[in-house]
Design a protein around this motif. Structure first.
Motif, PDB file in Angstrom:
ATOM      1  N   THR A  53      51.457  87.140  46.073  1.00  0.00           N
ATOM      2  CA  THR A  53      51.227  87.457  47.480  1.00  0.00           C
ATOM      3  C   THR A  53      49.814  87.070  47.901  1.00  0.00           C
ATOM      4  N   THR A  54      48.857  87.178  47.001  1.00  0.00           N
ATOM      5  CA  THR A  54      47.486  86.775  47.321  1.00  0.00           C
ATOM      6  C   THR A  54      47.417  85.285  47.627  1.00  0.00           C
ATOM      7  N   VAL A  55      48.128  84.462  46.858  1.00  0.00           N
ATOM      8  CA  VAL A  55      48.174  83.020  47.144  1.00  0.00           C
ATOM      9  C   VAL A  55      48.796  82.785  48.519  1.00  0.00           C
ATOM     10  N   LEU A  56      49.882  83.491  48.806  1.00  0.00           N
ATOM     11  CA  LEU A  56      50.537  83.347  50.111  1.00  0.00           C
ATOM     12  C   LEU A  56      49.588  83.723  51.243  1.00  0.00           C
ATOM     13  N   ARG A  57      48.866  84.812  51.077  1.00  0.00           N
ATOM     14  CA  ARG A  57      47.942  85.263  52.115  1.00  0.00           C
ATOM     15  C   ARG A  57      46.764  84.298  52.287  1.00  0.00           C
ATOM     16  N   MET A  58      46.379  83.610  51.228  1.00  0.00           N
ATOM     17  CA  MET A  58      45.337  82.587  51.370  1.00  0.00           C
ATOM     18  C   MET A  58      45.865  81.389  52.156  1.00  0.00           C
ATOM     19  N   ILE A  59      47.126  81.016  51.929  1.00  0.00           N
ATOM     20  CA  ILE A  59      47.721  79.928  52.707  1.00  0.00           C
ATOM     21  C   ILE A  59      47.772  80.311  54.184  1.00  0.00           C
ATOM     22  N   ALA A  60      48.103  81.587  54.453  1.00  0.00           N
ATOM     23  CA  ALA A  60      48.225  82.057  55.835  1.00  0.00           C
ATOM     24  C   ALA A  60      46.873  82.233  56.512  1.00  0.00           C
ATOM     25  N   GLY A  61      45.815  82.408  55.717  1.00  0.00           N
ATOM     26  CA  GLY A  61      44.496  82.643  56.292  1.00  0.00           C
ATOM     27  C   GLY A  61      44.113  84.098  56.368  1.00  0.00           C
ATOM     28  N   PHE A  62      44.956  84.978  55.831  1.00  0.00           N
ATOM     29  CA  PHE A  62      44.638  86.404  55.835  1.00  0.00           C
ATOM     30  C   PHE A  62      43.633  86.767  54.739  1.00  0.00           C
ATOM     31  N   GLU A  63      43.533  85.919  53.719  1.00  0.00           N
ATOM     32  CA  GLU A  63      42.529  86.081  52.670  1.00  0.00           C
ATOM     33  C   GLU A  63      41.756  84.775  52.544  1.00  0.00           C
ATOM     34  N   THR A  64      40.465  84.873  52.317  1.00  0.00           N
ATOM     35  CA  THR A  64      39.626  83.689  52.144  1.00  0.00           C
ATOM     36  C   THR A  64      39.473  83.402  50.656  1.00  0.00           C
ATOM     37  N   PRO A  65      39.763  82.180  50.215  1.00  0.00           N
ATOM     38  CA  PRO A  65      39.617  81.870  48.795  1.00  0.00           C
ATOM     39  C   PRO A  65      38.169  82.041  48.331  1.00  0.00           C
ATOM     40  N   SER A  66      37.999  82.522  47.124  1.00  0.00           N
ATOM     41  CA  SER A  66      36.664  82.560  46.519  1.00  0.00           C
ATOM     42  C   SER A  66      36.212  81.160  46.142  1.00  0.00           C
ATOM     43  N   ALA A  67      37.177  80.288  45.887  1.00  0.00           N
ATOM     44  CA  ALA A  67      36.908  78.876  45.602  1.00  0.00           C
ATOM     45  C   ALA A  67      38.196  78.105  45.846  1.00  0.00           C
ATOM     46  N   GLY A  68      38.064  76.782  46.034  1.00  0.00           N
ATOM     47  CA  GLY A  68      39.237  75.936  46.218  1.00  0.00           C
ATOM     48  C   GLY A  68      39.511  75.604  47.665  1.00  0.00           C
ATOM     49  N   THR A  69      40.517  74.750  47.881  1.00  0.00           N
ATOM     50  CA  THR A  69      40.853  74.285  49.222  1.00  0.00           C
ATOM     51  C   THR A  69      42.357  74.338  49.469  1.00  0.00           C
ATOM     52  N   ILE A  70      42.702  74.419  50.766  1.00  0.00           N
ATOM     53  CA  ILE A  70      44.087  74.403  51.225  1.00  0.00           C
ATOM     54  C   ILE A  70      44.205  73.311  52.278  1.00  0.00           C
ATOM     55  N   GLU A  71      45.125  72.373  52.076  1.00  0.00           N
ATOM     56  CA  GLU A  71      45.329  71.293  53.028  1.00  0.00           C
ATOM     57  C   GLU A  71      46.779  71.274  53.490  1.00  0.00           C
ATOM     58  N   ILE A  72      46.972  71.064  54.792  1.00  0.00           N
ATOM     59  CA  ILE A  72      48.306  70.866  55.353  1.00  0.00           C
ATOM     60  C   ILE A  72      48.303  69.535  56.083  1.00  0.00           C
ATOM     61  N   ALA A  73      49.212  68.651  55.707  1.00  0.00           N
ATOM     62  CA  ALA A  73      49.308  67.312  56.312  1.00  0.00           C
ATOM     63  C   ALA A  73      47.970  66.586  56.271  1.00  0.00           C
ATOM     64  N   GLY A  74      47.242  66.765  55.149  1.00  0.00           N
ATOM     65  CA  GLY A  74      45.975  66.061  54.970  1.00  0.00           C
ATOM     66  C   GLY A  74      44.772  66.680  55.646  1.00  0.00           C
ATOM     67  N   LYS A  75      44.957  67.795  56.354  1.00  0.00           N
ATOM     68  CA  LYS A  75      43.853  68.438  57.059  1.00  0.00           C
ATOM     69  C   LYS A  75      43.454  69.729  56.350  1.00  0.00           C
ATOM     70  N   ASP A  76      42.150  69.889  56.128  1.00  0.00           N
ATOM     71  CA  ASP A  76      41.629  71.061  55.437  1.00  0.00           C
ATOM     72  C   ASP A  76      41.801  72.297  56.318  1.00  0.00           C
ATOM     73  N   GLN A  77      42.474  73.318  55.767  1.00  0.00           N
ATOM     74  CA  GLN A  77      42.732  74.556  56.506  1.00  0.00           C
ATOM     75  C   GLN A  77      41.895  75.726  55.996  1.00  0.00           C
ATOM     76  N   THR A  78      41.108  75.495  54.960  1.00  0.00           N
ATOM     77  CA  THR A  78      40.502  76.587  54.204  1.00  0.00           C
ATOM     78  C   THR A  78      39.672  77.531  55.068  1.00  0.00           C
ATOM     79  N   SER A  79      38.928  77.001  56.012  1.00  0.00           N
ATOM     80  CA  SER A  79      38.033  77.833  56.816  1.00  0.00           C
ATOM     81  C   SER A  79      38.621  78.218  58.176  1.00  0.00           C
ATOM     82  N   LEU A  80      39.865  77.813  58.433  1.00  0.00           N
ATOM     83  CA  LEU A  80      40.478  78.115  59.732  1.00  0.00           C
ATOM     84  C   LEU A  80      41.020  79.544  59.759  1.00  0.00           C
TER      85      LEU A  80
END
Length: 350
Positions: free
Chosen positions: A43-70
């Protein structure tokens, strides 16, 4: 083509690291299930994808666009929760159209899109009802329609069926899969229920202690688990102690009986290993041609299946066979032969 990319994701809460270097590439239109026990990090991974949790490290990209800080409302993601989270003071129609109204869509367009969604979940006739007037399954279908209405790039489902009774769960999970395939939307589904994951997923991520123990198709996860945890968590499993007698020939000894296995053995002669076998991989056979022999300790008639437990050199092996009206179940205390398909024996990694 990779659509959702998770690269070296880590998440810590204080001194406790709950996700360890998680990596995955998800194709457009794939249905991915995160499967694992409570506290494994799914669930923590899911919440990081959704943006409800901020990763301590790493990146999330959707369709080539970085979503990590959104922020969550900037990610174009639909989310369905375990609790239906419907607005109790709004009708079904208004609940489904809420996200569209917030996005500033015109009234006529909202009406058209909501009608499309209600038709998709077969609840057009309940448009003017309120959540308290719906069953649990109906409420979750409305929550799904609300998440899909804004046409998100990714759909996230956090144990959406766990609050429903068994029969409704089966029907609704099949409906979710049909809708997902019809829309072709990339979907991540979190569950602790192995049957759910096996029945509707393109691929499954089996998580253990914040890591992905194995990623594969349902067929691969069930039939070819690569770790002891995956083998024991997914499905019923026999774990059998053995000793390698001839690595090159694939010979191992179970108790006093030598067995040939087809998989390569990553251990030297004389090494103690563990083999895994699903219950359906064994069957009764004449002791003279059987793989191993043992004493029947229990025999349960379960209708279409007979579940038998046999003591082989001090170790209990369970196996399931289909009911044969012409053959009585084995009798407790008798010596029987158990025939095992060598291809069904899996060498477990540590």
């Amino acid at each position: 083509m990779t659509f959702l990319t998770l690269s070296h994701l880590k998440k810590s809460f204080g001194a406790t690291q709950v996700v360890h270097d998680f990596n995955m590439a998800i194709e457009k239109g794939e249905f991915i299930s995160f499967l694992g026990p409570s506290g494994c990090g799914k669930t923590t991974v899911l919440r990081m994808i959704a943006g409800f949790e901020t990763p301590s490290a790493g990146t999330i990209e959707i369709a080539g666009k970085d979503q990590t800080s959104l922020r969550p409302n900037q990610r174009n993601i639909g989310m369905v929760f375990q609790a239906y989270a419907l607005f109790p003071n709004m009708t079904v129609f208004d609940n489904v159209g809420f996200g569209l109204k917030i996005a500033g869509m015109g009234k006529a367009d909202i009406e058209r899109r909501v009608k499309e969604m209600l038709a998709l979940i077969h609840l057009e006739h309940l448009a003017e009802r309120y959540p308290y007037q719906l069953s649990g399954g109906q409420q979750q279908r409305v929550a799904l329609a609300r998440a899909l209405a804004p046409k998100p790039q990714v759909l996230l489902l956090d144990e959406p069926l766990s609050a429903l009774d068994a029969k409704i769960r089966v029907a609704l999970r099949e409906e979710i899969r049909q809708i997902q395939q019809k829309l072709g939307i990339t979907t991540v589904f979190v569950t602790h229920d192995q049957e759910e994951a096996l029945s509707i997923s393109d691929r499954i991520v089996v998580m253990n202690a914040g890591k992905a123990d194995q990623i594969g198709t349902p067929f691969e996860i069930y039939n070819r688990p690569t770790t002891r945890f995956v083998a024991s968590f997914v499905g019923t499993l026999n774990v059998i102690d053995a000793v390698v007698t001839d690595q090159a020939a694939g010979l191992v000894k179970i108790g006093e009986q030598t067995v040939t296995i087809r998989d390569a053995i990553p251990a030297a002669n004389g090494t103690a290993i563990q083999l895994a076998m699903r219950p359906e991989a064994g069957s009764l056979a004449d002791p003279t041609i059987a793989t191993v022999t043992g004493i029947v300790t229990s025999s349960q008639f379960l209708g279409s299946v007979i579940r038998t437990r046999v003591m082989v050199d001090g170790k209990t092996i369970s196996f399931d066979t289909f009911n044969d009206p012409g053959t009585a179940p084995p009798v407790v205390g008798t010596t029987v032969g158990v025939k095992i398909d060598p291809s069904a024996l899996i060498v477990l990694a540590e």
